[in-house]
Scaffold this motif. Structure first.
Motif, mmCIF file in Angstrom:
data_model
loop_
_atom_site.group_PDB
_atom_site.id
_atom_site.type_symbol
_atom_site.label_atom_id
_atom_site.label_comp_id
_atom_site.label_asym_id
_atom_site.label_seq_id
_atom_site.Cartn_x
_atom_site.Cartn_y
_atom_site.Cartn_z
ATOM 1 N N ASP A 148 -49.711 7.752 -32.449
ATOM 2 C CA ASP A 148 -49.473 8.818 -31.918
ATOM 3 C C ASP A 148 -49.364 10.085 -33.057
ATOM 4 N N ILE A 149 -50.139 11.070 -33.032
ATOM 5 C CA ILE A 149 -50.209 12.169 -34.258
ATOM 6 C C ILE A 149 -49.932 13.324 -33.661
ATOM 7 N N THR A 150 -48.608 14.117 -34.250
ATOM 8 C CA THR A 150 -48.430 15.400 -33.894
ATOM 9 C C THR A 150 -48.706 16.327 -35.120
ATOM 10 N N SER A 151 -49.522 17.205 -34.908
ATOM 11 C CA SER A 151 -50.159 18.135 -36.124
ATOM 12 C C SER A 151 -49.680 19.503 -35.590
ATOM 13 N N THR A 152 -49.383 20.110 -36.623
ATOM 14 C CA THR A 152 -48.939 21.492 -36.550
ATOM 15 C C THR A 152 -49.651 22.339 -37.511
ATOM 16 N N VAL A 153 -50.379 23.566 -37.058
ATOM 17 C CA VAL A 153 -51.284 24.420 -37.901
ATOM 18 C C VAL A 153 -50.107 25.375 -38.737
ATOM 19 N N ARG A 154 -50.328 24.951 -40.032
ATOM 20 C CA ARG A 154 -49.509 25.932 -40.910
ATOM 21 C C ARG A 154 -50.108 27.315 -41.517
ATOM 22 N N GLN A 155 -51.500 27.077 -41.671
ATOM 23 C CA GLN A 155 -52.242 28.126 -42.297
ATOM 24 C C GLN A 155 -53.543 28.136 -41.693
ATOM 25 N N LEU A 156 -54.130 29.541 -41.253
ATOM 26 C CA LEU A 156 -55.500 29.556 -40.610
ATOM 27 C C LEU A 156 -55.974 30.968 -41.094
ATOM 28 N N ARG A 157 -57.290 30.910 -41.330
ATOM 29 C CA ARG A 157 -58.158 32.009 -41.596
ATOM 30 C C ARG A 157 -59.414 31.795 -40.728
ATOM 31 N N TYR A 158 -59.665 32.564 -39.716
ATOM 32 C CA TYR A 158 -60.578 32.491 -38.648
ATOM 33 C C TYR A 158 -61.975 32.331 -39.185
ATOM 34 N N GLY A 159 -62.611 31.128 -38.987
ATOM 35 C CA GLY A 159 -64.034 31.038 -39.476
ATOM 36 C C GLY A 159 -64.034 30.491 -41.000
ATOM 37 N N SER A 160 -62.765 30.170 -41.581
ATOM 38 C CA SER A 160 -62.675 29.970 -43.135
ATOM 39 C C SER A 160 -62.095 28.782 -43.580
ATOM 40 N N CYS A 161 -60.987 28.685 -43.035
ATOM 41 C CA CYS A 161 -59.991 27.728 -43.343
ATOM 42 C C CYS A 161 -58.866 27.222 -42.332
ATOM 43 N N VAL A 162 -58.432 25.973 -42.411
ATOM 44 C CA VAL A 162 -57.466 25.747 -41.608
ATOM 45 C C VAL A 162 -56.589 24.592 -42.274
ATOM 46 N N ARG A 163 -55.239 24.636 -42.319
ATOM 47 C CA ARG A 163 -54.526 23.682 -42.778
ATOM 48 C C ARG A 163 -53.432 23.090 -41.783
ATOM 49 N N TRP A 164 -53.272 21.647 -41.380
ATOM 50 C CA TRP A 164 -52.114 21.385 -40.600
ATOM 51 C C TRP A 164 -51.452 20.158 -41.451
ATOM 52 N N ARG A 190 -70.132 29.549 -35.979
ATOM 53 C CA ARG A 190 -69.161 29.646 -34.837
ATOM 54 C C ARG A 190 -69.257 28.343 -34.019
ATOM 55 N N THR A 191 -70.434 27.655 -34.052
ATOM 56 C CA THR A 191 -70.334 26.287 -33.230
ATOM 57 C C THR A 191 -69.543 25.270 -34.061
ATOM 58 N N VAL A 192 -69.414 25.141 -35.323
ATOM 59 C CA VAL A 192 -68.756 24.167 -36.123
ATOM 60 C C VAL A 192 -67.283 24.488 -35.959
ATOM 61 N N TRP A 193 -66.766 25.845 -36.014
ATOM 62 C CA TRP A 193 -65.609 26.189 -35.855
ATOM 63 C C TRP A 193 -64.877 25.933 -34.584
ATOM 64 N N LYS A 194 -65.696 26.349 -33.361
ATOM 65 C CA LYS A 194 -65.376 25.937 -32.229
ATOM 66 C C LYS A 194 -65.215 24.357 -31.720
ATOM 67 N N LEU A 195 -66.065 23.574 -32.206
ATOM 68 C CA LEU A 195 -66.002 22.405 -32.147
ATOM 69 C C LEU A 195 -64.504 21.665 -32.859
ATOM 70 N N GLN A 196 -64.471 22.094 -34.083
ATOM 71 C CA GLN A 196 -63.206 21.881 -34.820
ATOM 72 C C GLN A 196 -61.728 22.099 -34.392
ATOM 73 N N THR A 197 -61.688 23.277 -33.763
ATOM 74 C CA THR A 197 -60.587 23.998 -33.448
ATOM 75 C C THR A 197 -60.249 23.882 -31.872
ATOM 76 N N ASP A 198 -61.390 23.441 -31.246
ATOM 77 C CA ASP A 198 -60.883 23.045 -29.511
ATOM 78 C C ASP A 198 -60.401 21.841 -29.746
ATOM 79 N N VAL A 199 -59.391 21.574 -29.952
ATOM 80 C CA VAL A 199 -58.667 20.095 -30.022
ATOM 81 C C VAL A 199 -58.723 19.432 -29.058
#
Length: 219
Positions: A127-143, A73-82
């Motif tokens: 300047d980087i604009t990223s869009t989340v395409r796929q996400l599974r909570y606590g498991s993976c994210v693709r942007w 939960r700590t790692v996921w929070k850091l990574q996704t709280d952009v």
């Protein structure tokens, strides 16, 4: 690289300075370098999130991983709280969400990283604009999304996976870059991508372990 003209030192320096040194990443960990004009290599072991991976045709790619001794939960929070990335990533000078609500597919965010001066160009920024395409909570994210600077455009696809292991979390990441500037010097662009991803994982590990006291906990 056989058959490829050797670039001048000035040209090579300009390419290096124009490329980002941050995250904008090999079944057997390593770097794939494809000679100019050759067919792209296939990477059967590429990371995926909900069945979607990096750009299979990209010539600039890198994959790496680390184990972080902190709760998932700590790692996921850091990574996704952009918006808080600048607090623990020195190479990110600003970050903002482009919309409200939970971090989910369709969420977009804009972040900025500096590009140092070089003999060919002055200092600038990406300047980087990223869009989340796929996400599974606590498991993976693709942007996906573009990184744009003065005379430079990179289109990136970035996949992250998170797996609980004994004592913490195994974080894997893979990224591909495409664009005229990076394709002009694949080995150099790949090395810069490698450095950026390794630095990101180091910063993520440092921040997560500091928050948790350095020991993984059930999460």
């Amino acid at each position: 690289m056989p058959g490829k003209p050797r670039k001048s030192r000035t040209r090579r320096s300009a390419v290096r300075a124009a490329l980002p040194t941050v995250p904008l990443v090999t079944g057997a960990l390593g770097t794939a370098v494809v000679p100019a004009g050759a067919a792209p290599q296939q990477h059967a072991a590429s990371l995926t999130c909900q069945g979607q991976g990096v750009d299979p045709d990209a010539r600039v790619r890198h994959r790496t991983e680390t184990v972080i001794h902190a709760p998932l939960r700590t790692v996921w929070k850091l990574q996704t709280d952009v918006e808080r990335w600048p607090a623990w990533q020195a190479s990110v000078t600003s970050a903002e969400r482009l919309g409200r609500g939970p971090f989910r597919p369709g969420s977009a965010f804009r972040w900025v990283t500096p590009v140092p001066p070089n003999p060919a160009t002055g200092a600038t920024r990406l300047d980087i604009t990223s869009t989340v395409r796929q996400l599974r909570y606590g498991s993976c994210v693709r942007w996906t999304g573009p990184a744009v600077g003065e005379g430079l455009r990179i289109d990136g696809v970035h996949v992250w996976t998170f797996t609980r292991v004994r004592g913490g979390v195994r974080v894997r990441t893979e990224e591909t870059h495409t664009g005229p500037q990076v394709d002009a010097d694949v080995p150099e662009a790949t090395e810069i991508l490698r450095q950026g991803l390794e630095a990101w994982l180091t910063d993520l590990r440092t921040a997560a372990e500091a928050r948790s006291g350095g020991a993984g906990q059930p999460s």
